[in-house]
Structure formats: C-alpha cells, structure tokens
Write a protein that holds these residues in place. Structure first.
Motif, PDB file in Angstrom:
ATOM      1  N   LEU A  10      -7.924   2.060  -1.221  1.00 40.13           N
ATOM      2  CA  LEU A  10      -6.932   3.128  -1.311  1.00 40.13           C
ATOM      3  C   LEU A  10      -7.194   3.997  -2.536  1.00 40.13           C
ATOM      4  O   LEU A  10      -7.179   5.240  -2.445  1.00 40.13           O
ATOM      5  CB  LEU A  10      -5.527   2.531  -1.383  1.00 40.13           C
TER       6      LEU A  10
ATOM      7  N   PRO B 254      -1.050  -6.580   0.761  1.00 48.66           N
ATOM      8  CA  PRO B 254      -2.410  -6.057   0.613  1.00 48.66           C
ATOM      9  C   PRO B 254      -3.327  -6.985  -0.169  1.00 48.66           C
ATOM     10  O   PRO B 254      -2.892  -7.699  -1.080  1.00 48.66           O
ATOM     11  CB  PRO B 254      -2.202  -4.747  -0.142  1.00 48.66           C
TER      12      PRO B 254
ATOM     13  N   LEU C 285       0.834  -1.204   0.000  1.00 47.14           N
ATOM     14  CA  LEU C 285       0.000   0.000   0.000  1.00 47.14           C
ATOM     15  C   LEU C 285       0.867   1.252   0.000  1.00 47.14           C
ATOM     16  O   LEU C 285       0.498   2.277  -0.595  1.00 47.14           O
ATOM     17  CB  LEU C 285      -0.949  -0.006   1.198  1.00 47.14           C
TER      18      LEU C 285
ATOM     19  N   TYR D 266       1.812   1.894  -3.608  1.00 42.82           N
ATOM     20  CA  TYR D 266       0.680   2.415  -4.378  1.00 42.82           C
ATOM     21  C   TYR D 266       0.362   3.851  -3.982  1.00 42.82           C
ATOM     22  O   TYR D 266       0.085   4.706  -4.840  1.00 42.82           O
ATOM     23  CB  TYR D 266      -0.546   1.533  -4.166  1.00 42.82           C
ATOM     24  N   GLU D 267       0.383   4.129  -2.682  1.00 44.66           N
ATOM     25  CA  GLU D 267       0.058   5.478  -2.228  1.00 44.66           C
ATOM     26  C   GLU D 267       1.078   6.492  -2.731  1.00 44.66           C
ATOM     27  O   GLU D 267       0.717   7.590  -3.169  1.00 44.66           O
ATOM     28  CB  GLU D 267      -0.018   5.510  -0.698  1.00 44.66           C
TER      29      GLU D 267
ATOM     30  N   GLU E 167      -8.214  -3.921  -0.328  1.00 45.44           N
ATOM     31  CA  GLU E 167      -7.472  -2.825   0.297  1.00 45.44           C
ATOM     32  C   GLU E 167      -6.920  -1.866  -0.748  1.00 45.44           C
ATOM     33  O   GLU E 167      -6.875  -0.641  -0.532  1.00 45.44           O
ATOM     34  CB  GLU E 167      -6.342  -3.388   1.161  1.00 45.44           C
ATOM     35  N   ILE E 168      -6.513  -2.407  -1.890  1.00 45.67           N
ATOM     36  CA  ILE E 168      -5.992  -1.562  -2.971  1.00 45.67           C
ATOM     37  C   ILE E 168      -7.122  -0.728  -3.580  1.00 45.67           C
ATOM     38  O   ILE E 168      -6.957   0.470  -3.835  1.00 45.67           O
ATOM     39  CB  ILE E 168      -5.310  -2.435  -4.037  1.00 45.67           C
TER      40      ILE E 168
END
Length: 328
Positions: A134, A126, A27, A30-31, A130-131
């Motif tokens: 986000l 993740p 995560l 990705y963030e 969850e992805i």
C-alpha cells in the motif's frame, strides 16, 4: 545516518493509521492516513503461528477482531502470561495466516469512538507485506514518499516461543528494497536488546520507545534495574545513541502534568536528545478530550502548536489531518 533534526519539518506518523476515523491497523485506516497527509504509517507487528508478520495492537485479538464470534475458534481461547501480565483471550501465535484472514477488524475503543463502529467487521487483518504494498503504491500514485514505521510488539515473548520478530522483519524490508539509512523506514521497540541486535544487522533507522512509567520488559526479564526514567536522562540518551537513531517518547516525558491534569513546564529532554544526535518523536496525539491535557480541552490544535514549538522532529497522531493543519 543522514536523517537530521535541523533541515526538515516534523514528520506526521499515522498512529496505527488514521485510527481516529477507522478501526486501527486496517488497510482502510492506513490509506485514509495517507490521504490526510501522513508521512509515515505505523503498524504494530505480531506473528502468526506460521511466522507471518501481521498488524495488531496486541497479540491478544479479542478487542480488535471478531474472533469471539467464530465458534470454530472457541477452543483457542486461553490464558497466557505476556510481559508479566495474565491475558485471557485469543492470540495471534495460535492461528495460521489463513485462519487470521477469516477474521475481521473492529473498533478497539467503541465507547470513545462509536462513530467508527459502522466499519466493524468490514476489513481484514493486514500483513506487513500488504502494508508495504500500500505504501509503495500510494507513493507512486501521489508522487510523495510514504514511509512505514513498524513496531516489534513483545519481542522477548515472541522470541521465547520461537517466533522472533526481528529477522522476518528485516527479511521483508530487504525484499522490498528497504535497506539503508535513507530508506523511508523507522523500526521501533519498547525493549532495548532487540534494538541492539537489529543495530548489528541493519542500517535502517532504529527508534527507542520510552514510556512515562515502568521499564523495558527485557530489563525485567534480565534483572536490569534501569527504568524508562533512567533511559530518558542525558546519560541514558547518550547510551541509546550507541544503537538507535531516534527516541519515541510519551509526551508526558516532555511536558509533565500536575495532579489535576494541567501541563507543567517542559523538561530538557528534547535538548538532551538532540545533543546526543537523536531524532525526537512524541506520542500519542488524539483529538478527544479524554486524551487531552486540561489546558487544551476542546482544542487539540493548541496541543500540537505547543509541542511543535519545542523543536520536536515528529508526532504520532490518530488524526493526521489535525497534525498537518497545525504543522503547515
């Protein structure tokens, strides 16, 4: 299908997240990718024993997690035949999600990206949900749509063990209101038959991945003689267009290299793909010299400029900020 290759700038697809800066498929990666300007974040999807889709580069997880340090899982180490190759290690399909969540991610290529090892064992593995959460939260926060670009990994293998990826993926996307052709989603695969199946079940855009060598594993399994090179021809691209809306190609298919690693002249594959009404995405762009052609050592920006000049519709990048600066 209303996505076109004529009315938008090329998209930036964060390859496994901002994996040049953080351990991939976390995560955190990705963030950061979203903060650096990515339009889409790309999770590779595999399944747990209890049928939950999670993001890992491979279902064998010793290279990307600390599973080897968990003595309680020592007896799970095994050897399996995955897509014709013997693999030794620990496999996601032998772990429940609860067990996977006790593991932590680590940098996959520490010899190339030693700076990322400071993040080893900080982040969990993740789930797809969850992805999605986000992407949705960040979209609302920054008032910009962040898409997801999931890849089904080893679909023939997972189907063979009763853990098919396709229907759980579609169920998850539908539950999150990703259902029509304009949803910020692309579903990709190196195999063909699962994309053909998906094309009968969803209006979401599908992407046929094309490697520079070899053939789809479902072709190997079924005895189909065609290779990726066959699929990359004008005729092959027209066949792909019967079930997919885009191709995601190894960059060597667009600009081959000579024996010294120097770039040769571009091929006609972009023109042929667009003639078949296919979007054209290219992978993978990375900043390190070991991944760059001889022409652009120390100059990853120049590689982006060249590929963008050829009319492509998107790039997979480990460094979305570099891609963004050369695009805009």
């Amino acid at each position: 299908m209303t996505k076109t290759f004529t009315d938008k700038l090329p998209i930036i697809i964060a390859h496994r997240g901002a994996s040049g800066y953080r351990p991939e498929h976390t995560l955190a990666a990705y963030e950061l990718a979203i903060a650096l300007g990515a339009d889409y974040i790309e999770p590779d999807l595999v399944s747990t024993k209890d049928g939950v889709l999670i993001a890992r580069h491979e279902n064998e997880i010793s290279e990307t997690t600390n599973v080897a340090n968990h003595i309680e899982f020592a007896n799970r180490k095994t050897t399996k035949l995955i897509d014709g190759e013997l693999k030794v290690g620990w496999f996601t399909e032998d772990f429940t999600l609860a067990e996977i969540k006790t593991l932590r991610a680590k940098e996959r290529i520490p010899q190339i990206r030693p700076q990322n090892t400071i993040y080893d064992e900080l982040f969990t593995i993740p789930t797809l949900q969850e992805i999605v959460d986000l992407a949705k939260a960040k979209s609302a926060e920054i008032n910009r749509a962040i898409g997801i670009y999931p890849e089904t990994k080893h679909p023939t293998y997972f189907q063979s063990i009763g853990l098919s990826l396709e229907d759980p993926l579609l169920a998850n996307l539908a539950a999150n209101n990703y259902q029509d052709a304009n949803a910020p989603v692309f579903i990709q695969s190196f195999e063909v038959s699962n994309l053909q199946y998906l094309s009968t079940k969803t209006d979401l855009p599908l992407v046929q991945l094309l490697n520079a060598t070899g053939k789809p594993y479902d072709f190997v399994a079924s005895g189909d003689v065609r290779t990726y090179a066959d699929l990359a021809t004008a005729l092959g691209l027209r066949e792909i267009a019967k079930y997919a809306q885009a191709v995601g190609i190894h960059k060597n298919l667009l600009i081959p290299k000579d024996s010294t690693g120097k770039l040769r002249s571009p091929t006609s594959i972009v023109k042929n793909a667009h003639a078949a009404a296919l979007l054209f995405h290219v992978w993978t762009f990375r900043n390190e010299d070991c991944f760059l052609p001889l022409d652009f050592q120390g100059n990853p920006q120049g590689e982006y400029e060249l590929f963008f000049s050829l009319g492509i519709d998107g790039v997979f990048s480990d460094y979305p900020d570099t891609a963004k600066t050369k695009l805009r």
